[in-house]
Design an enzyme around this catalytic site. Structure first.
Site, PDB file in Angstrom:
ATOM      1  N   LYS A   1      25.411 121.027  99.114  1.00  0.00           N
ATOM      2  CA  LYS A   1      25.013 119.623  98.944  1.00  0.00           C
ATOM      3  C   LYS A   1      23.527 119.452  98.638  1.00  0.00           C
ATOM      4  CE  LYS A   1      27.126 116.212  99.623  1.00  0.00           C
ATOM      5  NZ  LYS A   1      27.822 115.606 100.747  1.00  0.00           N
TER       6      LYS A   1
ATOM      7  N   ASN B   1      -6.032  78.720 114.726  1.00  0.00           N
ATOM      8  CA  ASN B   1      -5.035  78.306 113.732  1.00  0.00           C
ATOM      9  C   ASN B   1      -5.515  78.523 112.302  1.00  0.00           C
ATOM     10  OD1 ASN B   1      -3.549  77.614 115.929  1.00  0.00           O
ATOM     11  ND2 ASN B   1      -3.823  75.394 115.725  1.00  0.00           N
TER      12      ASN B   1
ATOM     13  N   GLU C   1      19.227 106.484  98.184  1.00  0.00           N
ATOM     14  CA  GLU C   1      20.092 105.700  99.075  1.00  0.00           C
ATOM     15  C   GLU C   1      19.273 104.828 100.021  1.00  0.00           C
ATOM     16  OE1 GLU C   1      23.900 108.211 100.182  1.00  0.00           O
ATOM     17  OE2 GLU C   1      22.139 109.480 100.019  1.00  0.00           O
TER      18      GLU C   1
ATOM     19  N   SER D   1      22.480 119.345 103.269  1.00  0.00           N
ATOM     20  CA  SER D   1      23.396 119.028 104.362  1.00  0.00           C
ATOM     21  C   SER D   1      23.359 120.175 105.349  1.00  0.00           C
ATOM     22  CB  SER D   1      24.811 118.856 103.811  1.00  0.00           C
ATOM     23  OG  SER D   1      25.759 119.091 104.834  1.00  0.00           O
TER      24      SER D   1
ATOM     25  N   HIS E   1      31.032  96.865  83.374  1.00  0.00           N
ATOM     26  CA  HIS E   1      32.055  97.099  84.423  1.00  0.00           C
ATOM     27  C   HIS E   1      32.083  98.572  84.848  1.00  0.00           C
ATOM     28  CE1 HIS E   1      33.776  93.183  83.074  1.00  0.00           C
ATOM     29  NE2 HIS E   1      33.465  93.653  81.875  1.00  0.00           N
TER      30      HIS E   1
HETATM   31  N1  ARG Z   1      -1.615  84.793 117.512  1.00  0.00           N
HETATM   32  C1  ARG Z   1      -1.446  83.503 116.931  1.00  0.00           C
HETATM   33  C2  ARG Z   1      -0.575  83.577 115.687  1.00  0.00           C
HETATM   34  O1  ARG Z   1      -0.434  84.618 115.185  1.00  0.00           O
HETATM   35  C3  ARG Z   1      -2.776  82.919 116.573  1.00  0.00           C
HETATM   36  C4  ARG Z   1      -2.792  81.444 116.525  1.00  0.00           C
HETATM   37  C5  ARG Z   1      -2.698  80.906 117.906  1.00  0.00           C
HETATM   38  N2  ARG Z   1      -2.892  79.504 117.947  1.00  0.00           N
HETATM   39  C6  ARG Z   1      -2.564  78.748 118.964  1.00  0.00           C
HETATM   40  N3  ARG Z   1      -2.710  77.509 118.862  1.00  0.00           N
HETATM   41  N4  ARG Z   1      -2.046  79.268 120.051  1.00  0.00           N
HETATM   42  O2  ARG Z   1      -0.008  82.597 115.242  1.00  0.00           O
END
Ligand code: ARG
Length: 460
Positions: free
Chosen positions: A280, A107, A287, A274, A153
């Protein structure tokens, strides 16, 4: 990696829906860098031995060389870039690899890697926008005197100079640059060490890892650290707003390149032909820049909705944060580069622009202003008198300055022949010398200031 408590493995669907490696492999450089900073800190803090840490760092270098050479292997069973790297590390150096994940979690790992990636994307956007600004001031300097119709405009309003028009986009690009720069300052704190959500019991040094990764310091709340994606949203907001500006510039080129306008000949290098209509030359790049802005705004929306209502701390929804950011970043880089090339290389057809400015009664306001200044007529009344003159000129199919003096005097006797000096498009633009106005001298001042700001010239 987490098989300990499971009796059976994941289904094919589970493996597929869970896998982020197909896209988060783009984070491999950041992942290796963060792991090296982490393991170095673990050794300094005495959490792993220096020998183990050295072995892990060397192993990470080997994994990086493999990735560099052959790309990152995509094995869904390894889920993501973090597990892919750790598993390869274990293959290369054995069980000591298992010490790397001490005092961290995926995390805080993913939060760190992604921040590093987004920080680079911010720097790249800023750099690209600077190149666009350089192209804009260069062309604006060439065209400080080139007269074109200014529109409101999309109707001819008052004459302006092409230099002035281009410098409007210089201003937008400048605000875009500052948005990326602001966002970078706000985000530059390291979440590494927040661990899963609550911090860690190991005596880590978060200042050290933060510094090693170029952050200004560690984040201050572990729950926020692992669940914050504001930095990605800030990036996408800046990107979205920037893309709106680019789409407006693109639209100008599309209009200007159309045959009825004929204000610009697009560079061959940024146009297509084109397959059926040999005459063209299509403004496809412009675009697509216009179109890409829709997709970039979509990326912002996607991440906002993903984050909406998520409780603290990490939820797997957040794995979906990466594809919209990656997509927006590549679309934005292409869009900036395309518009930079278009501005730098377009051939402006200044004679067509000038002719258009002379049509459409673009100097009607100058007639009204002249009546106010020379005849002391209240502006509202002057506006009315001028309206009659425009009506007359229109009925004869001539420009305002082609109306004979007797006819102008028949509309209002206070008009005299000095009025003609005010009715030319040159006099019109030259008169608008208020700060930020379109007068060629004003434009030259702005261009000179911009060139200094961009480091193209020493300040005077
Ligand atoms: N691949 C996960 C993500 O991108 C990594 C974190 C995963 N954490 C967990 N608690 N499963 O978020």
């Amino acid at each position: 990696m987490w098989g300990g408590r499971f009796a059976s493995g994941p289904s094919a669907i589970m493996r597929e829906i869970n896998a982020s490696i197909p896209f988060d492999k783009a984070l491999w450089r950041q992942d290796i860098a963060a792991s090296k900073a982490h393991v170095d800190m673990l050794a300094v803090q005495g959490i792993v031995s220096h020998e183990d840490a050295a072995q892990i760092a060397e192993g990470l270098d080997s994994v990086a060389s493999e990735y560099e050479l052959n790309g990152v292997p995509e094995n869904w069973d390894l889920e993501d870039i973090h597990m892919t790297t750790e598993s390869r590390l274990a293959e290369l150096i054995g069980p000591v690899a298992g010490r790397l994940h001490t005092a961290r979690s995926r995390n805080d790992q993913v939060a760190t890697d992604f921040r590093l990636w987004v920080r680079d994307a911010m720097d790249q956007a800023e750099l690209g926008l600077k190149q666009l600004q350089i192209a804009l001031v260069t062309r604006a300097g060439e065209h400080a005197d080139s007269i074109m119709p200014g529109f409101t405009h999309l109707q001819t309003a008052q004459p302006v100079t092409l230099g002035h028009h281009l410098m409007a986009y210089y201003e937008m690009a400048g605000r875009d640059r500052s948005r990326f720069a602001d966002a970078r300052v706000r985000m530059n704190r390291s979440p590494l060490g927040a661990a899963a959500l609550a911090g860690t019991g190991f005596p880590i040094d978060r200042e050290r890892t933060a510094k090693a990764l170029g952050f200004d310091g560690p984040t201050d709340n572990s729950l926020d650290s692992v669940s914050d994606r504001d930095f990605a949203l800030d990036y996408l907001m800046a990107a979205a707003q920037c893309s709106l500006h680019l789409s407006r510039l693109a639209e100008e080129f599309i209009i200007w390149a159309s045959q009825p306008f004929g204000f610009v000949t697009l560079p061959d290098s940024l146009s297509t032909g084109s397959s059926i209509m040999p005459q063209k030359k299509n403004p496809d790049a412009a675009e697509l820049v216009r179109g890409h802005s829709g997709r970039i705004v979509g990326c912002l929306t996607a991440l906002m909705i993903t984050m909406k209502g998520l409780p603290l701390a990490y939820s797997k929804d957040m794995q979906d944060d990466k594809p919209p950011v990656f997509e927006a970043a590549s679309l934005l880089a292409l869009s900036i580069a395309a518009m930079t090339g278009m501005v730098a290389e377009a051939k402006f057809r200044t004679e067509r622009m000038r002719a258009a400015a002379e049509l459409g009664y673009a100097t009607a306001t100058d007639l009204a202003d002249w009546l106010v200044r020379q005849a002391n007529i209240p502006f509202r009344e002057a506006h009315h008198i001028t309206g009659s003159a425009v009506k007359l000129a229109e009925s004869r199919g001539v420009a305002l300055d082609q109306l004979p003096l007797e006819d102008l005097q028949a509309i209002d006797a206070r008009i005299d022949d000095r009025v003609y000096a005010a009715l030319s498009v040159d006099a019109s633009v030259a008169s608008r010398a208020s700060h930020g106005g379109t007068a060629p001298n004003e434009v030259r001042k702005r261009v000179a200031e911009a060139r200094v700001a961009l480091g193209l010239e020493e300040s005077a």
